[in-house]
Motif scaffolding. Structure first.
Motif, mmCIF file in Angstrom:
data_model
loop_
_atom_site.group_PDB
_atom_site.id
_atom_site.type_symbol
_atom_site.label_atom_id
_atom_site.label_comp_id
_atom_site.label_asym_id
_atom_site.label_seq_id
_atom_site.Cartn_x
_atom_site.Cartn_y
_atom_site.Cartn_z
ATOM 1 N N ARG A 20 0.843 -1.207 0.000
ATOM 2 C CA ARG A 20 0.000 0.000 0.000
ATOM 3 C C ARG A 20 0.874 1.251 0.000
ATOM 4 O O ARG A 20 0.602 2.221 -0.700
ATOM 5 N N HIS A 21 1.943 1.199 0.766
ATOM 6 C CA HIS A 21 2.835 2.332 0.920
ATOM 7 C C HIS A 21 3.520 2.681 -0.401
ATOM 8 O O HIS A 21 3.685 3.845 -0.734
ATOM 9 N N LEU A 22 3.942 1.667 -1.151
ATOM 10 C CA LEU A 22 4.705 1.909 -2.378
ATOM 11 C C LEU A 22 3.822 2.062 -3.619
ATOM 12 O O LEU A 22 4.303 2.488 -4.666
ATOM 13 N N HIS A 23 2.563 1.710 -3.523
ATOM 14 C CA HIS A 23 1.656 1.807 -4.655
ATOM 15 C C HIS A 23 1.711 3.206 -5.283
ATOM 16 O O HIS A 23 1.719 4.170 -4.537
ATOM 17 N N PRO A 24 1.757 3.410 -6.615
ATOM 18 C CA PRO A 24 1.601 2.399 -7.667
ATOM 19 C C PRO A 24 2.902 1.713 -8.077
ATOM 20 O O PRO A 24 2.928 1.034 -9.101
ATOM 21 N N ARG A 25 3.973 1.904 -7.287
ATOM 22 C CA ARG A 25 5.169 1.116 -7.566
ATOM 23 C C ARG A 25 5.021 -0.257 -6.913
ATOM 24 O O ARG A 25 4.139 -0.448 -6.081
ATOM 25 N N GLU A 26 5.906 -1.176 -7.266
ATOM 26 C CA GLU A 26 5.843 -2.517 -6.681
ATOM 27 C C GLU A 26 6.753 -2.604 -5.468
ATOM 28 O O GLU A 26 7.832 -2.039 -5.457
ATOM 29 N N THR A 27 6.307 -3.348 -4.492
ATOM 30 C CA THR A 27 7.187 -3.647 -3.384
ATOM 31 C C THR A 27 7.805 -5.025 -3.611
ATOM 32 O O THR A 27 7.267 -5.829 -4.360
ATOM 33 N N SER A 77 4.410 -7.058 -5.073
ATOM 34 C CA SER A 77 3.052 -6.582 -5.299
ATOM 35 C C SER A 77 2.771 -6.370 -6.776
ATOM 36 O O SER A 77 3.680 -6.121 -7.575
ATOM 37 N N HIS A 78 1.509 -6.500 -7.129
ATOM 38 C CA HIS A 78 1.023 -6.189 -8.468
ATOM 39 C C HIS A 78 0.004 -5.052 -8.363
ATOM 40 O O HIS A 78 -1.149 -5.294 -8.009
ATOM 41 N N PRO A 79 0.458 -3.830 -8.664
ATOM 42 C CA PRO A 79 -0.457 -2.688 -8.576
ATOM 43 C C PRO A 79 -1.676 -2.825 -9.497
ATOM 44 O O PRO A 79 -2.702 -2.183 -9.272
ATOM 45 N N SER A 80 -1.588 -3.687 -10.500
ATOM 46 C CA SER A 80 -2.723 -3.911 -11.403
ATOM 47 C C SER A 80 -3.841 -4.700 -10.723
ATOM 48 O O SER A 80 -4.983 -4.693 -11.177
ATOM 49 N N GLY A 81 -3.491 -5.405 -9.641
ATOM 50 C CA GLY A 81 -4.482 -6.223 -8.968
ATOM 51 C C GLY A 81 -4.514 -7.655 -9.486
ATOM 52 O O GLY A 81 -5.150 -8.519 -8.895
ATOM 53 N N ASN A 82 -3.833 -7.917 -10.595
ATOM 54 C CA ASN A 82 -3.754 -9.272 -11.150
ATOM 55 C C ASN A 82 -2.843 -10.132 -10.261
ATOM 56 O O ASN A 82 -1.706 -9.765 -10.009
ATOM 57 N N LEU A 83 -3.348 -11.259 -9.808
ATOM 58 C CA LEU A 83 -2.560 -12.087 -8.891
ATOM 59 C C LEU A 83 -1.730 -13.157 -9.585
ATOM 60 O O LEU A 83 -1.075 -13.963 -8.939
ATOM 61 N N LYS A 84 -1.766 -13.171 -10.920
ATOM 62 C CA LYS A 84 -1.001 -14.196 -11.648
ATOM 63 C C LYS A 84 0.459 -13.778 -11.816
ATOM 64 O O LYS A 84 0.748 -12.612 -12.093
ATOM 65 N N PRO A 85 1.384 -14.744 -11.679
ATOM 66 C CA PRO A 85 2.798 -14.404 -11.888
ATOM 67 C C PRO A 85 3.086 -14.169 -13.369
ATOM 68 O O PRO A 85 2.537 -14.870 -14.226
ATOM 69 N N SER A 86 3.909 -13.186 -13.658
ATOM 70 C CA SER A 86 4.305 -12.942 -15.038
ATOM 71 C C SER A 86 5.477 -13.853 -15.385
ATOM 72 O O SER A 86 6.077 -14.469 -14.505
ATOM 73 N N VAL A 87 5.812 -13.936 -16.658
ATOM 74 C CA VAL A 87 6.966 -14.725 -17.100
ATOM 75 C C VAL A 87 8.216 -14.194 -16.417
ATOM 76 O O VAL A 87 9.055 -14.942 -15.920
ATOM 77 N N GLU A 88 8.316 -12.880 -16.374
ATOM 78 C CA GLU A 88 9.409 -12.193 -15.690
ATOM 79 C C GLU A 88 9.529 -12.655 -14.235
ATOM 80 O O GLU A 88 10.612 -12.968 -13.756
ATOM 81 N N ASP A 89 8.403 -12.720 -13.556
ATOM 82 C CA ASP A 89 8.385 -13.165 -12.154
ATOM 83 C C ASP A 89 8.975 -14.564 -12.031
ATOM 84 O O ASP A 89 9.785 -14.837 -11.148
ATOM 85 N N GLN A 90 8.550 -15.435 -12.924
ATOM 86 C CA GLN A 90 9.008 -16.829 -12.833
ATOM 87 C C GLN A 90 10.492 -16.951 -13.128
ATOM 88 O O GLN A 90 11.178 -17.778 -12.543
ATOM 89 N N ASN A 91 10.994 -16.102 -14.022
ATOM 90 C CA ASN A 91 12.419 -16.132 -14.329
ATOM 91 C C ASN A 91 13.271 -15.583 -13.200
ATOM 92 O O ASN A 91 14.464 -15.833 -13.139
ATOM 93 N N HIS A 92 12.655 -14.791 -12.322
ATOM 94 C CA HIS A 92 13.415 -14.168 -11.248
ATOM 95 C C HIS A 92 13.061 -14.729 -9.886
ATOM 96 O O HIS A 92 13.327 -14.104 -8.871
#
Ligand code: ZN
Length: 126
Positions: A20-27, A77-92
């Motif tokens: 919440r604090h960092l929104h709209p950036r990701e924590t 966090s996903h500021p978009s509200g989408n809870l699915k991991p992105s490809v980027e997320d899985q690679n990292h």
């Protein structure tokens, strides 16, 4: 048998608060805890060294990570509200689990847990 992730309410609240604090950036936070075969107990959160909080991606240099076997994964966090991991997320991904918290960052409904393969895991908030 599939893996279960246990995150105490106060730890979950710390992650949501940071989001919440960092929104709209990701924590991004490291998760400390104990992992057994089928249960991962998160007991602490840690701010990663040299974290950069971006609008679309949170990252930090992986070689700066402490050599710490109590790190079971990371939360971001996903500021978009989408809870699915992105490809980027899985690679990292780090450790065994990935927690994603999505806008509006309110309670258990805003959180999803995944393993390294991107499969959703059961989440328990005692
Ligand atoms: Zn992500």
């Amino acid at each position: 048998m599939s893996t279960k992730v246990v995150v105490p309410r106060e730890i979950l609240e710390m992650i949501l608060e940071s989001a919440r604090h960092l929104h709209p950036r990701e924590t991004i936070l490291l998760l400390r805890g104990k992992a057994s075969k089928n249960v991962i107990n998160v007991s602490d959160v840690l701010i990663p060294p040299l974290a950069t909080y971006g609008r679309s991606f949170s990252a930090f240099p992986a070689h700066m990570l402490p050599i710490d076997f109590s790190i079971v994964g990371a939360a971001h966090s996903h500021p978009s509200g989408n809870l699915k991991p992105s490809v980027e997320d899985q690679n990292h991904s780090i450790g065994r689990i990935m927690l994603i918290v999505g806008f509006p960052y309110q309670g258990k409904e805003s959180v999803a847990a995944y393993n390294r393969s991107g499969e959703r895991l059961a989440l328990e908030v005692p």
